[in-house]
Design a protein around this motif. Structure first.
Motif, PDB file in Angstrom:
ATOM      1  N   ILE A   1       0.842  -1.202   0.056  1.00  0.00           N
ATOM      2  CA  ILE A   1      -0.075  -0.086  -0.032  1.00  0.00           C
ATOM      3  C   ILE A   1       0.866   1.253   0.074  1.00  0.00           C
ATOM      4  O   ILE A   1       0.778   2.168  -0.905  1.00  0.00           O
ATOM      5  CB  ILE A   1      -0.831  -0.049   1.209  1.00  0.00           C
ATOM      6  CG1 ILE A   1      -2.020  -1.139   1.051  1.00  0.00           C
ATOM      7  CG2 ILE A   1      -1.636   1.403   1.217  1.00  0.00           C
ATOM      8  CD1 ILE A   1      -2.848  -1.353   2.258  1.00  0.00           C
TER       9      ILE A   1
ATOM     10  N   LEU B   1      -7.913   9.046   4.798  1.00  0.00           N
ATOM     11  CA  LEU B   1      -7.480   7.767   4.428  1.00  0.00           C
ATOM     12  C   LEU B   1      -8.517   6.794   4.989  1.00  0.00           C
ATOM     13  O   LEU B   1      -8.610   6.846   6.022  1.00  0.00           O
ATOM     14  CB  LEU B   1      -6.073   7.450   4.818  1.00  0.00           C
ATOM     15  CG  LEU B   1      -5.628   6.014   4.532  1.00  0.00           C
ATOM     16  CD1 LEU B   1      -5.492   5.882   2.874  1.00  0.00           C
ATOM     17  CD2 LEU B   1      -4.199   5.610   5.208  1.00  0.00           C
ATOM     18  N   TYR B   2      -8.928   5.736   3.846  1.00  0.00           N
ATOM     19  CA  TYR B   2     -10.007   4.829   4.268  1.00  0.00           C
ATOM     20  C   TYR B   2      -9.223   3.455   4.315  1.00  0.00           C
ATOM     21  O   TYR B   2      -8.867   3.218   3.074  1.00  0.00           O
ATOM     22  CB  TYR B   2     -11.285   4.967   3.739  1.00  0.00           C
ATOM     23  CG  TYR B   2     -11.923   6.284   3.948  1.00  0.00           C
ATOM     24  CD1 TYR B   2     -12.867   6.523   4.949  1.00  0.00           C
ATOM     25  CD2 TYR B   2     -11.877   7.339   3.026  1.00  0.00           C
ATOM     26  CE1 TYR B   2     -13.545   7.599   5.259  1.00  0.00           C
ATOM     27  CE2 TYR B   2     -12.566   8.593   3.250  1.00  0.00           C
ATOM     28  CZ  TYR B   2     -13.509   8.632   4.350  1.00  0.00           C
ATOM     29  OH  TYR B   2     -13.911   9.996   4.584  1.00  0.00           O
ATOM     30  N   LEU B   3      -9.322   2.457   5.158  1.00  0.00           N
ATOM     31  CA  LEU B   3      -8.842   1.146   4.743  1.00  0.00           C
ATOM     32  C   LEU B   3      -9.923   0.194   4.900  1.00  0.00           C
ATOM     33  O   LEU B   3     -10.636   0.447   6.106  1.00  0.00           O
ATOM     34  CB  LEU B   3      -7.942   0.871   6.051  1.00  0.00           C
ATOM     35  CG  LEU B   3      -6.531   1.751   5.642  1.00  0.00           C
ATOM     36  CD1 LEU B   3      -5.488   1.281   6.784  1.00  0.00           C
ATOM     37  CD2 LEU B   3      -5.553   1.445   4.200  1.00  0.00           C
TER      38      LEU B   3
ATOM     39  N   PHE C   1      -6.985  -6.226   1.075  1.00  0.00           N
ATOM     40  CA  PHE C   1      -7.233  -4.728   1.698  1.00  0.00           C
ATOM     41  C   PHE C   1      -7.488  -3.875   0.534  1.00  0.00           C
ATOM     42  O   PHE C   1      -7.369  -3.928  -0.814  1.00  0.00           O
ATOM     43  CB  PHE C   1      -5.509  -4.533   1.844  1.00  0.00           C
ATOM     44  CG  PHE C   1      -5.024  -5.054   3.068  1.00  0.00           C
ATOM     45  CD1 PHE C   1      -5.234  -4.721   4.346  1.00  0.00           C
ATOM     46  CD2 PHE C   1      -4.154  -6.294   2.905  1.00  0.00           C
ATOM     47  CE1 PHE C   1      -4.759  -5.101   5.837  1.00  0.00           C
ATOM     48  CE2 PHE C   1      -3.859  -6.962   4.231  1.00  0.00           C
ATOM     49  CZ  PHE C   1      -4.070  -6.248   5.440  1.00  0.00           C
ATOM     50  N   ASP C   2      -8.454  -2.876   0.799  1.00  0.00           N
ATOM     51  CA  ASP C   2      -8.725  -1.706  -0.021  1.00  0.00           C
ATOM     52  C   ASP C   2      -8.329  -0.502   0.751  1.00  0.00           C
ATOM     53  O   ASP C   2      -8.487  -0.405   2.006  1.00  0.00           O
ATOM     54  CB  ASP C   2     -10.270  -1.954  -0.058  1.00  0.00           C
ATOM     55  CG  ASP C   2     -10.761  -2.924  -0.870  1.00  0.00           C
ATOM     56  OD1 ASP C   2     -10.605  -2.863  -2.147  1.00  0.00           O
ATOM     57  OD2 ASP C   2     -11.256  -4.167  -0.261  1.00  0.00           O
ATOM     58  N   CYS C   3      -7.938   0.428  -0.021  1.00  0.00           N
ATOM     59  CA  CYS C   3      -7.432   1.541   0.636  1.00  0.00           C
ATOM     60  C   CYS C   3      -7.908   2.657  -0.325  1.00  0.00           C
ATOM     61  O   CYS C   3      -7.806   2.600  -1.578  1.00  0.00           O
ATOM     62  CB  CYS C   3      -5.828   1.725   0.404  1.00  0.00           C
ATOM     63  SG  CYS C   3      -5.351   3.241   0.987  1.00  0.00           S
TER      64      CYS C   3
END
Length: 368
Positions: free
Chosen positions: A21, A42-44, A51-53
């Motif tokens: 990331i 920032l969103y996780l 993993f999504d970011c």
């Protein structure tokens, strides 16, 4: 159930994903250019398998939010050993289960079955998992990553969730006993959208209605890169053109020496679209069409303009009904007239359509 405040362990795979990331965020694809001197958000979104970011920023008013960067990293793709996907499907047609073993080289080994005994959704998931494990044991696989979209099954097998249902408990004990056959094993939970192959197998098995005396052979899934009508005869190794076999077949009615049954059938089908004249091969629908197409044999003559048709040169009438229930005025039929030139429509409802009604309709609604 795990406690909400339970500590989260940062494994090597998680650390590797976070490093990835950071690498993407240092040079990511730009969705919206960032504005200077404005906070970044920032969103996780963290799952067992991915993993999504998302990196965002508010507008000047501080209300609307724009996405600047987006990243998705699948952890499962980094696994270099055997993987097993499983899923169960229950619908109004029945219950089906499916599993796929994927080798290190990417070879897929699918298996599916239909359940004929009373089975809940969770039981179907366990049945699918056990079927895949049995296949892996038969293939003498030692290291296996088991992947499914059943959150319940994965957490129960990992011992993170309690199991109180007696039927599920028997399944759980069987899975745990089967896992002892592997030297290295691991369970991963993924969203259903990432488990499409196993889901498709399970759904197909649930929809098929098996008869007691019928047996269904394995269903081969082929890949076609071109339409069926594009089948052609490839050129020979001696450098002849692609139409050499067609030309020889039309001239002599013979196949090439090494042609198999499929190639012979293809050659017969292709030869129907060609004919030979003077040593030249022509494409055809039929020979007469090929000879006479696009050849004008009519002497020249003066062209005359044609006028558009007058109103009512083409028109029609029809009756719609009977309509049930009838209208409040007890009318059950609709008489309709259409002029196809002006697109003018007249429609009137009646209790009954008789000769007199037709005459009055034409006089009152069309002529007058």
């Amino acid at each position: 159930m795990p406690k909400k405040d339970a500590a989260t362990r940062l494994t090597k795979e998680c650390q590797k994903a976070f490093d990835k990331i950071q690498e993407y965020l240092s040079a990511p694809p730009v969705l919206v250019p960032p504005e200077p001197d404005r906070p970044l958000l920032l969103y996780l979104y963290v799952l067992d398998g991915a993993f999504d970011c998302v990196l965002g920023q508010h507008d000047k008013m501080g209300r609307k939010e724009h996405a600047i960067y987006y990243l998705r990293e699948d952890i499962i793709k980094a696994y270099d050993g055997w993987r097993m996907f499983f899923d169960g499907a229950a619908n109004f047609k029945g219950v089906g289960i499916g599993a796929i073993l994927v080798s290190k080289t990417g070879q897929h080994y699918p298996v599916s079955a239909k359940i004929r005994f009373p089975c809940t959704n969770n039981m179907a998931e366990y049945e699918a998992c056990i079927m895949g494990l049995n296949l892996a044991i038969d293939m003498n696989i030692q290291e296996l990553l088991v992947i499914g979209d059943s959150d319940l099954l994965v957490h129960q097998v990992l011992g993170e969730w309690a199991t109180k249902n007696t039927k599920i408990l028997s399944y759980l004990q069987h899975v745990q006993e089967s896992m002892k056959r592997f030297t290295k094993k691991e369970f991963k939970h993924i969203p259903r959208i990432q488990n499409e192959f196993a889901d498709a197998l399970a759904t197909l098995s649930s929809m098929i209605q098996h008869l007691d005396k019928n047996f269904i052979d394995p269903i081969p899934v082929r890949i076609y890169n071109q339409p069926a009508y594009c089948a052609h005869v490839q050129k020979e190794t001696n450098g002849n053109p692609w139409f050499h076999d067609i030309k020889e077949y039309l001239a002599k009615g013979e196949y090439s020496e090494h042609a198999n049954h499929t190639q012979k059938c293809t050659l017969q089908r292709l030869s129907n679209h060609f004919f030979q004249s003077g040593g030249i091969l022509y494409v055809q629908k039929c020979q007469q069409c090929q000879v006479h197409a696009d050849m004008i044999r009519v002497p020249p003559n003066e062209l005359n303009a044609t006028s558009a048709p007058w109103p009512f040169a083409a028109w029609g009438m029809d009756v719609i009904g009977p309509i049930e229930p009838s209208a409040s005025n007890e009318h059950m039929f609709i008489l309709v007239a259409i002029d196809y030139f002006t697109k003018w429509v007249e429609a009137v409802s009646y209790k009954a359509v008789t000769k007199k009604v037709f005459a009055n309709f034409v006089r009152d609604r069309i002529v007058c």
